[in-house]
Design an enzyme around this catalytic site. Structure first.
Site, mmCIF file in Angstrom:
data_model
loop_
_atom_site.group_PDB
_atom_site.id
_atom_site.type_symbol
_atom_site.label_atom_id
_atom_site.label_comp_id
_atom_site.label_asym_id
_atom_site.label_seq_id
_atom_site.Cartn_x
_atom_site.Cartn_y
_atom_site.Cartn_z
ATOM 1 N N HIS A 2 0.856 -1.187 0.000
ATOM 2 C CA HIS A 2 0.000 0.000 0.000
ATOM 3 C C HIS A 2 0.895 1.241 0.000
ATOM 4 O O HIS A 2 1.450 1.616 1.029
ATOM 5 C CB HIS A 2 -0.908 0.005 1.222
ATOM 6 C CG HIS A 2 -1.744 -1.223 1.329
ATOM 7 N ND1 HIS A 2 -2.313 -1.652 2.525
ATOM 8 C CD2 HIS A 2 -2.126 -2.135 0.398
ATOM 9 C CE1 HIS A 2 -2.997 -2.767 2.312
ATOM 10 N NE2 HIS A 2 -2.893 -3.072 1.030
ATOM 11 N N ILE A 3 1.038 1.860 -1.142
ATOM 12 C CA ILE A 3 1.929 3.017 -1.288
ATOM 13 C C ILE A 3 1.064 4.264 -1.190
ATOM 14 O O ILE A 3 0.228 4.525 -2.051
ATOM 15 C CB ILE A 3 2.695 2.956 -2.617
ATOM 16 C CG1 ILE A 3 3.377 1.589 -2.766
ATOM 17 C CG2 ILE A 3 3.723 4.064 -2.675
ATOM 18 C CD1 ILE A 3 3.993 1.348 -4.119
#
Length: 512
Positions: A447-448
């Protein structure tokens, strides 16, 4: 409104059958293993934190992405959890970080629309603390036997097992079949029951949109009045050009979007595009994971169904968020696959213990039947020093500097990781578990988040509440890069809801 649309995608189209066969034959089975990686469209890989990324510490940034038509949605898990109302008010509620420029109530109709567009299966009565204006479009994916064991074991404790909303068909939906329970959601769904972005790309192409694969955006041109005048691109065959339009959208994830913006320096934009605030690339976040695994005291029969169908959601909020991270605990159905390789490495481990023949077969059957795994996603606070910059030395095939990742998990999330280990021990005790293990390093969640923050003040943010760049009125930056804070929820549903909301602003811009 009829709008001529062109999509530039750095990677190639994916043939699902070929990719699944590649995955089955891969020696290293990581999320990226089914997908083509070329010099011109390279990307990070889970087994080497220094491939593609240039790490400047103090911690390694571990989450990855794909370059392909459909992007990283090919290997996402499918979890579609909404953010909590308090997640939008971290400063007001907990004196931490910042508030979003919009609240849950404003986004809720778009959450509903996103759930219908993606096709989310879920229990419409089961999301604690999340007000809904309507039901999920599909009934929930059935719980596994393993889920029921957890629910029974945790009855009467503070830990409530809830069914996980997921963009995975529980019944036939929009021409795609129901989930077949292969437990290969990461890295690839073999039957397309799990949503991926090719669903909407194919619809767009059917309506006349042009999709240019293997076409890498390398420069954003700025013209008069601060308006974007074109996107420069290159292709592997040596051709290049400039794509021109009235409105431009960058949706290249929270690493590649700031990388492109920072590289696009010119007389008009000496610090890079959209970067008068010096916020592009800053406030990089993930959901650092505490991974724990054990052997339950009774058979729980993992490796059935999707990788996860339930979780513990009631630890996501509370006054403790003033001091430490909240937690979202994923109950995993895929045994020890993530931490050890699971069944693929078990026989080797047991033979090293001296087991052979019938004794080995019995030990494998018993061990596999009792494997359990918990993954606690923690909430990371935004820190300006956590950032994506351009590497001073290394460049890609087109001469664009590689992303340099300066990343630190921080005390707030580390306190959450420590709390997760204690909670995992409590849960394992209720399962009468043995061989308990806790990873001593955090895992990346994939999850960036952050790097192109939204906000009302152009001095401290990159885009406004419509995801329009403060500096460039015809440029929109779509994706989790715009999130001011991280929550504990997987970000995809919120990305989709914000994108649908932004589509209104984009249409309004075109109409003017």
């Amino acid at each position: 409104m009829g709008v001529r649309t062109v999509v530039l995608e750095a990677g190639p189209r994916v043939d699902r059958g070929d990719a699944f066969e590649t995955f089955l034959g891969a020696r290293i089975k990581v999320p990226e293993s089914p997908y083509e990686r070329t010099e011109e469209a390279d990307f990070p890989v889970s087994y080497d934190n220094h491939h593609w990324y240039r790490q400047s510490g103090p911690d390694a940034f571990k989450s990855t992405y794909l370059k392909a038509v459909g992007g990283t949605s090919w290997h996402w898990l499918g979890t579609c959890v909404r953010y909590l109302p308090s997640d939008f008010r971290m400063r007001s509620a907990f004196h931490r970080a910042v508030d979003w420029p919009l609240g849950y109530e404003e986004l809720e109709p778009f959450y509903m629309e996103a759930e219908h567009e993606l096709g989310v299966a879920g229990d419409s009565t089961g999301e604690a603390g999340v007000p809904r204006s309507g039901p999920f479009p599909m009934p929930p994916v059935p719980r596994t036997y393993l889920d029921s064991v957890y629910e029974r074991a945790l009855a009467g404790t503070p830990y409530r097992v809830a069914m996980t909303p997921q963009a995975r068909n529980s019944v036939e939906w929009n021409g795609r079949p129901a989930c077949c329970g292969s437990a290969t959601c990461i890295p690839i769904c073999p039957v397309a029951a799990k949503y991926d972005a090719t669903v909407h790309l194919e619809r767009a192409e059917a309506k006349g949109a042009a999709l240019q694969e293997r076409t890498t955006a390398t420069f954003v041109e700025i013209g008069d009045g601060g308006r974007v005048s074109g996107i420069g691109f290159h292709r592997p065959d040596g051709s290049d050009g400039v794509a021109r339009g009235r409105v431009y959208v960058l949706a290249a994830n929270a690493v590649e979007t700031p990388r492109l913006l920072l590289h696009s320096r010119s007389e008009h934009t000496p610090a890079g595009v959209a970067n008068r605030s010096d916020q592009v690339g800053r406030n990089l976040m993930d959901h650092p994971i505490q991974l724990s695994w054990a052997l339950a005291g009774e058979p729980v029969w993992p490796y059935r169904g999707p990788i996860s169908t339930s979780g513990i959601e009631n630890l996501r909020d509370g006054v403790f968020r003033r001091e430490r991270s909240a937690l979202r605990i994923q109950i995993s159905n895929n045994g020890w696959d993530w931490p050890t390789g699971g069944a693929l490495t078990l026989a080797d481990m047991l033979t090293r213990r001296g087991l052979r023949g019938t004794e080995l077969r019995r030990a494998v059957a018993d061990h596999v039947s009792r494997q359990v795994q918990l993954a606690a996603l923690t909430e990371q606070l935004p820190e300006p020093e956590n950032r994506v910059t351009l590497d001073a030395q290394d460049r890609d095939a087109y001469g664009v500097p590689l992303p340099n990742m300066h990343y630190r998990v921080g005390a707030y999330a580390r306190a959450g990781l420590a709390a997760a280990r204690e909670i995992h021990d409590e849960i394992f005790a209720r399962l009468y578990a043995s061989e308990i293990h806790h990873s001593d390093v955090f895992q990346g969640a994939g999850h960036i988040i952050g790097t192109t923050r939204m906000g009302d003040d152009p001095r401290h943010s990159v885009v406004d509440r419509d995801l329009r760049c403060h500096d460039h009125p015809n440029l929109f930056l779509v994706g989790s890069g715009a999130f001011p804070t991280s929550s504990t929820a997987n970000p995809t549903l919120t990305i989709a809801a914000l994108a649908l909301r932004t589509a209104r602003a984009l249409a309004d811009t075109l109409s003017r």
